[in-house]
Design a protein around this motif. Structure first.
Motif, mmCIF file in Angstrom:
data_model
loop_
_atom_site.group_PDB
_atom_site.id
_atom_site.type_symbol
_atom_site.label_atom_id
_atom_site.label_comp_id
_atom_site.label_asym_id
_atom_site.label_seq_id
_atom_site.Cartn_x
_atom_site.Cartn_y
_atom_site.Cartn_z
ATOM 1 N N VAL A 1 26.652 11.085 1.031
ATOM 2 C CA VAL A 1 27.740 10.817 0.310
ATOM 3 C C VAL A 1 26.800 9.239 -0.955
ATOM 4 C CG1 VAL A 1 29.390 9.861 2.502
ATOM 5 C CG2 VAL A 1 27.772 8.047 1.924
ATOM 6 N N GLU A 2 25.193 9.071 -1.333
ATOM 7 C CA GLU A 2 24.638 8.866 -2.053
ATOM 8 C C GLU A 2 23.572 9.336 -1.965
ATOM 9 O OE1 GLU A 2 23.789 4.214 -4.044
ATOM 10 O OE2 GLU A 2 24.093 4.327 -0.624
ATOM 11 N N CYS A 3 22.642 9.810 -3.003
ATOM 12 C CA CYS A 3 21.345 10.166 -3.252
ATOM 13 C C CYS A 3 21.038 10.098 -4.121
ATOM 14 C CB CYS A 3 21.734 11.644 -2.836
ATOM 15 S SG CYS A 3 19.764 12.343 -2.625
ATOM 16 N N VAL A 4 19.916 8.688 -4.214
ATOM 17 C CA VAL A 4 19.483 8.527 -5.688
ATOM 18 C C VAL A 4 17.569 8.415 -5.267
ATOM 19 C CG1 VAL A 4 19.022 6.605 -7.499
ATOM 20 C CG2 VAL A 4 21.380 7.288 -6.242
ATOM 21 N N PRO A 5 17.235 9.890 -5.866
ATOM 22 C CA PRO A 5 15.526 9.645 -5.329
ATOM 23 C C PRO A 5 14.645 9.063 -6.143
ATOM 24 C CG PRO A 5 16.071 11.693 -5.921
ATOM 25 C CD PRO A 5 17.804 10.991 -6.321
ATOM 26 N N GLY B 1 0.230 -0.983 0.197
ATOM 27 C CA GLY B 1 0.366 0.117 0.333
ATOM 28 C C GLY B 1 0.234 1.061 0.177
ATOM 29 N N LEU B 2 2.599 1.411 -0.490
ATOM 30 C CA LEU B 2 3.387 2.664 0.487
ATOM 31 C C LEU B 2 4.673 2.112 -1.723
ATOM 32 C CD1 LEU B 2 3.886 3.163 3.597
ATOM 33 C CD2 LEU B 2 2.345 4.479 2.562
ATOM 34 N N THR B 3 4.616 3.178 -1.628
ATOM 35 C CA THR B 3 5.283 3.139 -2.846
ATOM 36 C C THR B 3 6.701 3.917 -2.487
ATOM 37 O OG1 THR B 3 5.342 5.196 -3.824
ATOM 38 C CG2 THR B 3 4.152 2.902 -4.575
ATOM 39 N N ALA B 4 7.551 3.993 -2.775
ATOM 40 C CA ALA B 4 9.518 4.642 -2.517
ATOM 41 C C ALA B 4 8.923 6.032 -2.723
ATOM 42 C CB ALA B 4 10.199 4.371 -3.547
ATOM 43 N N ALA B 5 8.073 6.191 -3.399
ATOM 44 C CA ALA B 5 7.671 7.930 -3.513
ATOM 45 C C ALA B 5 7.176 8.148 -2.650
ATOM 46 C CB ALA B 5 7.126 8.276 -4.887
ATOM 47 N N ASP B 6 6.290 7.294 -1.316
ATOM 48 C CA ASP B 6 5.943 7.479 -0.631
ATOM 49 C C ASP B 6 6.843 8.179 0.621
ATOM 50 O OD1 ASP B 6 3.052 7.777 -1.639
ATOM 51 O OD2 ASP B 6 2.581 5.676 -1.363
ATOM 52 N N ILE B 7 7.421 7.157 0.824
ATOM 53 C CA ILE B 7 8.382 6.783 1.737
ATOM 54 C C ILE B 7 9.311 8.431 1.635
ATOM 55 C CG2 ILE B 7 10.335 5.810 2.506
ATOM 56 C CD1 ILE B 7 6.946 4.541 3.185
ATOM 57 N N TRP B 8 10.197 8.038 0.392
ATOM 58 C CA TRP B 8 11.102 8.839 0.507
ATOM 59 C C TRP B 8 11.150 10.500 1.261
ATOM 60 C CZ3 TRP B 8 15.733 8.769 -0.971
ATOM 61 C CH2 TRP B 8 16.884 9.760 -1.441
ATOM 62 N N PRO B 9 9.755 11.432 1.086
ATOM 63 C CA PRO B 9 10.281 12.882 1.528
ATOM 64 C C PRO B 9 10.052 12.833 3.421
ATOM 65 C CG PRO B 9 8.044 12.234 0.592
ATOM 66 C CD PRO B 9 8.555 10.906 0.099
ATOM 67 N N PHE B 10 9.536 11.471 3.595
ATOM 68 C CA PHE B 10 10.070 11.274 5.296
ATOM 69 C C PHE B 10 11.339 10.821 5.350
ATOM 70 C CE2 PHE B 10 5.570 11.321 4.261
ATOM 71 C CZ PHE B 10 5.233 12.365 5.091
ATOM 72 N N ALA C 1 4.341 7.556 9.507
ATOM 73 C CA ALA C 1 4.256 8.689 9.160
ATOM 74 C C ALA C 1 3.406 9.103 7.375
ATOM 75 C CB ALA C 1 5.173 9.610 9.301
ATOM 76 N N ALA C 2 4.314 7.969 6.124
ATOM 77 C CA ALA C 2 3.745 7.894 5.046
ATOM 78 C C ALA C 2 2.149 7.724 5.033
ATOM 79 C CB ALA C 2 4.514 6.996 4.138
ATOM 80 N N ARG C 3 2.059 6.624 5.986
ATOM 81 C CA ARG C 3 0.317 5.891 5.560
ATOM 82 C C ARG C 3 -0.174 6.885 5.901
ATOM 83 N NH1 ARG C 3 0.357 0.546 4.751
ATOM 84 N NH2 ARG C 3 1.386 -0.874 6.167
ATOM 85 N N GLN C 4 0.035 7.764 7.475
ATOM 86 C CA GLN C 4 -0.876 9.271 7.665
ATOM 87 C C GLN C 4 -1.189 10.318 6.470
ATOM 88 O OE1 GLN C 4 0.399 10.844 11.354
ATOM 89 N NE2 GLN C 4 -1.405 11.887 11.558
ATOM 90 N N ALA C 5 0.458 10.236 6.048
ATOM 91 C CA ALA C 5 0.278 11.741 4.782
ATOM 92 C C ALA C 5 -0.824 10.843 3.785
ATOM 93 C CB ALA C 5 1.271 12.035 4.115
#
Length: 171
Positions: A83-87, A27-36, A165-169
């Protein structure tokens, strides 16, 4: 499934401490998780072990490659550098990792860590969130010997809070 990319000196099995935590949820995606995860000012809202978050050099609110930041966790003041950041991108795992430290270089109480996160969309509407950390130094050896393991438990709290947090958003 994807795995963590380890820099020299931080490969599990060759460090003073290593922990790994993972959840797979529907029920969640990487895009849902990323901003948190990529916006560290949000961490204290869902993870009680993160405080006093600051991003340096006028950057933010989202972390990017090379960004320097600070937070307090596990009783340590931790300056850190991304040192690593890949959205998230469809078909590719999202990644963020930082080198953090506490204490002066060469001091007996110096702690150096590599904390990495991998967020990847899986089949059937699921997301996998993997966090792994390696540590070097006397404080790392003490943490590795502690029972129950504060790093395993703390990172599981972080994962659980992140998912909540991602589920609540999304609700």
């Amino acid at each position: 499934m994807s795995d963590i990319i380890w820099p020299a000196g931080y490969v599990p099995g060759f460090t003073d401490n290593y922990v790994s935590n993972e959840v797979i949820v529907a029920g969640l995606t990487a895009a849902d998780i990323w901003p948190f995860l990529a916006i560290p000012s949000r961490w204290p809202d869902y993870y009680a072990n993160a405080a006093d978050v600051q991003i340096h050099d006028g950057k933010g609110p989202e972390l990017g490659l090379g960004d320097r930041f600070f937070f307090r966790t596990f009783g340590f003041p931790v300056p850190a550098k991304v040192v690593e950041c890949v959205p998230p991108v469809p078909g590719q795992a999202a990644r963020i990792a930082w080198h953090g430290w506490a204490g002066e270089v060469g001091a007996p109480d110096r702690l150096d860590v590599h904390h990495a996160w991998l967020i990847e969309d899986l089949s059937a509407g699921r997301v996998r969130i993997l966090t792994q950390e390696t540590q070097n130094g006397a404080p790392a050896r003490e943490l590795a010997a502690a029972r129950p393991n504060p790093m395993i438990n703390g990172h599981q709290d972080w994962l659980n809070g992140l998912v909540a947090a991602a589920r609540q958003a999304k609700a």
